[in-house]
Write a protein that holds these residues in place. Structure first.
Motif, PDB file in Angstrom:
ATOM      1  N   ILE A  35      25.437 -20.409  36.123  1.00 56.10           N
ATOM      2  CA  ILE A  35      26.220 -21.142  37.072  1.00 56.10           C
ATOM      3  C   ILE A  35      26.474 -22.443  36.868  1.00 56.10           C
ATOM      4  CG2 ILE A  35      26.634 -21.542  39.443  1.00 56.10           C
ATOM      5  CD1 ILE A  35      26.022 -18.376  40.113  1.00 56.10           C
ATOM      6  N   PHE A  36      25.130 -23.016  36.766  1.00 55.88           N
ATOM      7  CA  PHE A  36      25.137 -24.670  36.541  1.00 55.88           C
ATOM      8  C   PHE A  36      25.975 -25.030  35.285  1.00 55.88           C
ATOM      9  CE2 PHE A  36      22.203 -25.010  39.789  1.00 55.88           C
ATOM     10  CZ  PHE A  36      22.143 -26.121  40.319  1.00 55.88           C
ATOM     11  N   ARG A  37      25.899 -24.049  34.172  1.00 60.68           N
ATOM     12  CA  ARG A  37      26.594 -24.694  33.104  1.00 60.68           C
ATOM     13  C   ARG A  37      28.097 -24.179  33.331  1.00 60.68           C
ATOM     14  NH1 ARG A  37      21.814 -22.067  30.287  1.00 60.68           N
ATOM     15  NH2 ARG A  37      22.888 -20.019  30.629  1.00 60.68           N
ATOM     16  N   MET A  82      12.230 -25.944  43.871  1.00 62.53           N
ATOM     17  CA  MET A  82      12.765 -26.890  42.985  1.00 62.53           C
ATOM     18  C   MET A  82      14.360 -26.482  42.761  1.00 62.53           C
ATOM     19  SD  MET A  82       9.898 -27.691  40.227  1.00 62.53           S
ATOM     20  CE  MET A  82      10.675 -28.840  39.447  1.00 62.53           C
ATOM     21  N   TYR A  83      14.518 -25.264  42.630  1.00 63.12           N
ATOM     22  CA  TYR A  83      15.970 -24.729  42.375  1.00 63.12           C
ATOM     23  C   TYR A  83      16.753 -24.954  43.741  1.00 63.12           C
ATOM     24  CZ  TYR A  83      15.376 -22.062  38.096  1.00 63.12           C
ATOM     25  OH  TYR A  83      15.254 -21.746  36.670  1.00 63.12           O
ATOM     26  N   MET A  84      16.253 -24.484  45.001  1.00 62.09           N
ATOM     27  CA  MET A  84      16.814 -24.963  46.118  1.00 62.09           C
ATOM     28  C   MET A  84      17.102 -26.107  46.311  1.00 62.09           C
ATOM     29  SD  MET A  84      17.537 -22.024  47.576  1.00 62.09           S
ATOM     30  CE  MET A  84      17.586 -22.088  49.454  1.00 62.09           C
ATOM     31  N   LYS A  85      16.482 -27.151  46.030  1.00 60.52           N
ATOM     32  CA  LYS A  85      16.511 -28.461  46.112  1.00 60.52           C
ATOM     33  C   LYS A  85      17.631 -29.092  45.279  1.00 60.52           C
ATOM     34  CE  LYS A  85      14.295 -32.986  46.316  1.00 60.52           C
ATOM     35  NZ  LYS A  85      12.957 -33.566  46.116  1.00 60.52           N
ATOM     36  N   LEU A  86      17.773 -28.553  44.006  1.00 61.05           N
ATOM     37  CA  LEU A  86      18.695 -28.873  42.962  1.00 61.05           C
ATOM     38  C   LEU A  86      19.950 -28.501  43.503  1.00 61.05           C
ATOM     39  CD1 LEU A  86      19.127 -30.007  40.187  1.00 61.05           C
ATOM     40  CD2 LEU A  86      18.804 -27.825  39.293  1.00 61.05           C
ATOM     41  N   ILE A  87      20.177 -27.198  44.054  1.00 62.13           N
ATOM     42  CA  ILE A  87      21.354 -26.761  44.421  1.00 62.13           C
ATOM     43  C   ILE A  87      21.872 -27.479  45.695  1.00 62.13           C
ATOM     44  CG2 ILE A  87      22.582 -24.696  45.807  1.00 62.13           C
ATOM     45  CD1 ILE A  87      20.450 -22.830  44.156  1.00 62.13           C
ATOM     46  N   GLN A  89      21.521 -30.743  45.955  1.00 58.46           N
ATOM     47  CA  GLN A  89      21.962 -31.940  45.558  1.00 58.46           C
ATOM     48  C   GLN A  89      23.161 -31.745  44.817  1.00 58.46           C
ATOM     49  OE1 GLN A  89      18.517 -32.671  42.835  1.00 58.46           O
ATOM     50  NE2 GLN A  89      17.500 -33.784  44.319  1.00 58.46           N
ATOM     51  N   ALA A  90      23.557 -30.483  44.036  1.00 61.13           N
ATOM     52  CA  ALA A  90      24.592 -30.366  43.481  1.00 61.13           C
ATOM     53  C   ALA A  90      25.748 -30.215  44.521  1.00 61.13           C
ATOM     54  CB  ALA A  90      24.370 -28.957  42.554  1.00 61.13           C
ATOM     55  N   GLU A  91      25.654 -29.500  45.616  1.00 64.92           N
ATOM     56  CA  GLU A  91      26.358 -29.418  46.551  1.00 64.92           C
ATOM     57  C   GLU A  91      26.901 -30.643  47.081  1.00 64.92           C
ATOM     58  OE1 GLU A  91      25.652 -25.228  49.095  1.00 64.92           O
ATOM     59  OE2 GLU A  91      24.300 -26.888  49.184  1.00 64.92           O
ATOM     60  N   ALA A  92      25.869 -31.444  47.390  1.00 63.49           N
ATOM     61  CA  ALA A  92      26.198 -32.883  47.708  1.00 63.49           C
ATOM     62  C   ALA A  92      27.054 -33.591  46.639  1.00 63.49           C
ATOM     63  CB  ALA A  92      24.879 -33.813  48.052  1.00 63.49           C
ATOM     64  N   TYR A  93      26.764 -33.629  45.475  1.00 69.62           N
ATOM     65  CA  TYR A  93      27.490 -34.296  44.375  1.00 69.62           C
ATOM     66  C   TYR A  93      29.007 -33.679  44.378  1.00 69.62           C
ATOM     67  CZ  TYR A  93      29.096 -35.961  39.801  1.00 69.62           C
ATOM     68  OH  TYR A  93      29.529 -36.250  38.835  1.00 69.62           O
ATOM     69  N   VAL A  94      29.115 -32.234  44.308  1.00 66.55           N
ATOM     70  CA  VAL A  94      30.313 -31.979  44.486  1.00 66.55           C
ATOM     71  C   VAL A  94      31.464 -32.149  45.688  1.00 66.55           C
ATOM     72  CG1 VAL A  94      31.768 -29.735  44.502  1.00 66.55           C
ATOM     73  CG2 VAL A  94      29.647 -29.902  42.988  1.00 66.55           C
ATOM     74  N   MET A  95      30.643 -32.237  46.742  1.00 68.12           N
ATOM     75  CA  MET A  95      31.297 -32.429  48.063  1.00 68.12           C
ATOM     76  C   MET A  95      31.666 -34.063  47.926  1.00 68.12           C
ATOM     77  SD  MET A  95      31.551 -30.206  50.449  1.00 68.12           S
ATOM     78  CE  MET A  95      31.020 -30.775  52.208  1.00 68.12           C
ATOM     79  N   VAL A  96      30.811 -35.013  47.482  1.00 68.00           N
ATOM     80  CA  VAL A  96      31.302 -36.345  47.367  1.00 68.00           C
ATOM     81  C   VAL A  96      32.503 -36.688  46.327  1.00 68.00           C
ATOM     82  CG1 VAL A  96      30.594 -38.528  46.398  1.00 68.00           C
ATOM     83  CG2 VAL A  96      29.084 -37.372  48.044  1.00 68.00           C
ATOM     84  N   ASP A  97      32.458 -35.628  45.163  1.00 70.87           N
ATOM     85  CA  ASP A  97      33.227 -35.838  44.192  1.00 70.87           C
ATOM     86  C   ASP A  97      34.946 -35.208  44.719  1.00 70.87           C
ATOM     87  OD1 ASP A  97      34.007 -36.319  41.694  1.00 70.87           O
ATOM     88  OD2 ASP A  97      34.112 -34.210  41.180  1.00 70.87           O
ATOM     89  N   GLN A 163       6.487 -39.451  33.670  1.00 69.36           N
ATOM     90  CA  GLN A 163       7.908 -38.620  33.243  1.00 69.36           C
ATOM     91  C   GLN A 163       8.223 -38.053  34.474  1.00 69.36           C
ATOM     92  OE1 GLN A 163       6.129 -36.366  30.012  1.00 69.36           O
ATOM     93  NE2 GLN A 163       6.921 -37.729  28.779  1.00 69.36           N
ATOM     94  N   THR A 164       7.612 -37.890  35.802  1.00 71.43           N
ATOM     95  CA  THR A 164       8.079 -36.906  36.861  1.00 71.43           C
ATOM     96  C   THR A 164       9.079 -37.943  37.779  1.00 71.43           C
ATOM     97  OG1 THR A 164       6.435 -37.673  38.393  1.00 71.43           O
ATOM     98  CG2 THR A 164       5.813 -35.893  37.254  1.00 71.43           C
ATOM     99  N   ILE A 165       9.452 -39.002  37.308  1.00 75.65           N
ATOM    100  CA  ILE A 165      10.229 -39.974  37.897  1.00 75.65           C
ATOM    101  C   ILE A 165      11.792 -39.443  38.194  1.00 75.65           C
ATOM    102  CG2 ILE A 165      10.916 -41.446  35.752  1.00 75.65           C
ATOM    103  CD1 ILE A 165      10.695 -43.783  37.496  1.00 75.65           C
ATOM    104  N   ARG A 166      12.182 -38.690  36.999  1.00 76.19           N
ATOM    105  CA  ARG A 166      13.338 -38.177  37.058  1.00 76.19           C
ATOM    106  C   ARG A 166      13.465 -36.633  37.962  1.00 76.19           C
ATOM    107  NH1 ARG A 166      15.020 -37.057  31.149  1.00 76.19           N
ATOM    108  NH2 ARG A 166      17.082 -36.908  32.018  1.00 76.19           N
ATOM    109  N   GLU A 167      12.361 -36.331  38.460  1.00 79.60           N
ATOM    110  CA  GLU A 167      12.152 -35.474  39.189  1.00 79.60           C
ATOM    111  C   GLU A 167      12.636 -35.559  40.554  1.00 79.60           C
ATOM    112  OE1 GLU A 167       8.565 -33.160  38.842  1.00 79.60           O
ATOM    113  OE2 GLU A 167       8.724 -33.312  36.957  1.00 79.60           O
ATOM    114  N   ASN A 168      12.605 -36.685  41.242  1.00 76.80           N
ATOM    115  CA  ASN A 168      13.001 -37.518  42.463  1.00 76.80           C
ATOM    116  C   ASN A 168      14.404 -37.716  42.689  1.00 76.80           C
ATOM    117  OD1 ASN A 168      10.207 -38.023  43.953  1.00 76.80           O
ATOM    118  ND2 ASN A 168       9.957 -38.185  41.625  1.00 76.80           N
TER     119      ASN A 168
END
Length: 290
Positions: A35-37, A82-87, A89-97, A163-168
């Protein structure tokens, strides 16, 4: 795919995860990644992060499971979160877009905002006192702050932590002369710069305002180019095995030397808040994006 369809698919994904629970996360992971793809494309940072979660590359407990320091249940629970948080974030991005192109009302973005923000605090030890104040302020506001004094156990790898900096969600960078000359600090910058739109996720705290000067920026470029020259010269006298091992430090410095100019130009181009009001400015900025 329009904004409404994207949000519907993300909502479907979230509902499916809630119904299945953490114990069945491995069964629905292929669906999550697909779905992300479909929504963002193969090269998107969201898609890449979903793939990394599936493979366990950025799941902190994945290594602990191998050594018996964490259970598989804990591993699945961590993946689930982690998946729930990513979803979200993705919802917020789509909404702003969608808000930007007029396909969605501005007021509706409030429906997906969350108080679960995470920030990586990147700083040089010379600036620890200032970092402590920012850390304390944000944590009192309910912001999750990742920093070295809490994120690294004794004898753990500092490289793995950096390297965990990108997880935030965001990164606060305390920019000073010491920071710009630190290998570890600039390595964290390199990790951030791997994000396509990294400028949207960083909050520079400019301690040394001289960096706005082109002359000063050139000095830092020359500093790293000189460091590369010195390392190359010193490594030439070593045997193959030792040279190969220590060559990683050379590569790190070469990467920094190639990127430092771009980084300095970008942060100098940003309207960075006055350092005396930085705590509140960071928090207000978080509320705008998440």
């Amino acid at each position: 795919m329009n904004t409404k369809n994207k949000l519907n698919r993300l909502s479907f994904l979230k509902n499916q995860m809630m119904n299945s629970g953490a114990n069945e996360i491995e069964d629905i992971e292929p669906t999550i990644c697909q779905i992300f793809r479909d929504i963002f494309g193969i090269g998107s940072e969201y898609t890449k992060k979903a793939d990394k979660i599936q493979n366990g590359f950025i799941v902190p407990s994945s290594v602990k499971v191998m050594y018996g320091q964490a259970t598989k249940e804990q591993y699945r629970e961590e993946k689930f979160k982690m998946y729930m948080k990513l979803i979200s974030q993705a919802e917020a991005y789509v909404m702003v877009d969608g808000m930007d192109d007029g396909t969605i009302e501005t007021s509706k973005i409030e429906n997906i905002k969350t108080d679960e923000h995470s920030i990586f605090l990147s700083y040089c030890w010379n600036d620890t006192e200032r970092a402590n104040k920012i850390d304390e302020y944000l944590r009192k506001k309910g912001v999750e702050v990742t920093r070295d004094i809490r994120g690294v156990d004794n004898w753990q790898s500092l490289k793995d932590f950096m390297q965990t900096i990108r997880e935030n969600d965001f990164a606060v960078l305390l920019i000073s002369d010491s920071y710009l000359k630190s290998v570890n600090c600039m390595y964290e910058v390199l990790e951030i710069m791997k994000e396509v739109e990294y400028r949207r996720h960083i909050f520079p705290v400019i301690i040394d305002t001289n960096i706005y000067s082109t002359e000063e920026q050139i000095k830092y470029v020359k500093y790293w180019e000189k460091r590369v020259e010195i390392l190359k010269k010193n490594l030439m006298g070593l045997g193959y095995t030792n040279g190969l091992a220590l060559g990683q430090e050379l590569k790190k410095s070469e990467d920094i030397a190639r990127s430092v100019a771009e980084f300095l130009v970008n942060i100098a181009d940003m309207k960075n808040p006055d350092i005396n009001n930085i705590h509140e400015a960071i928090y207000q900025r978080i509320q705008m994006y998440v």
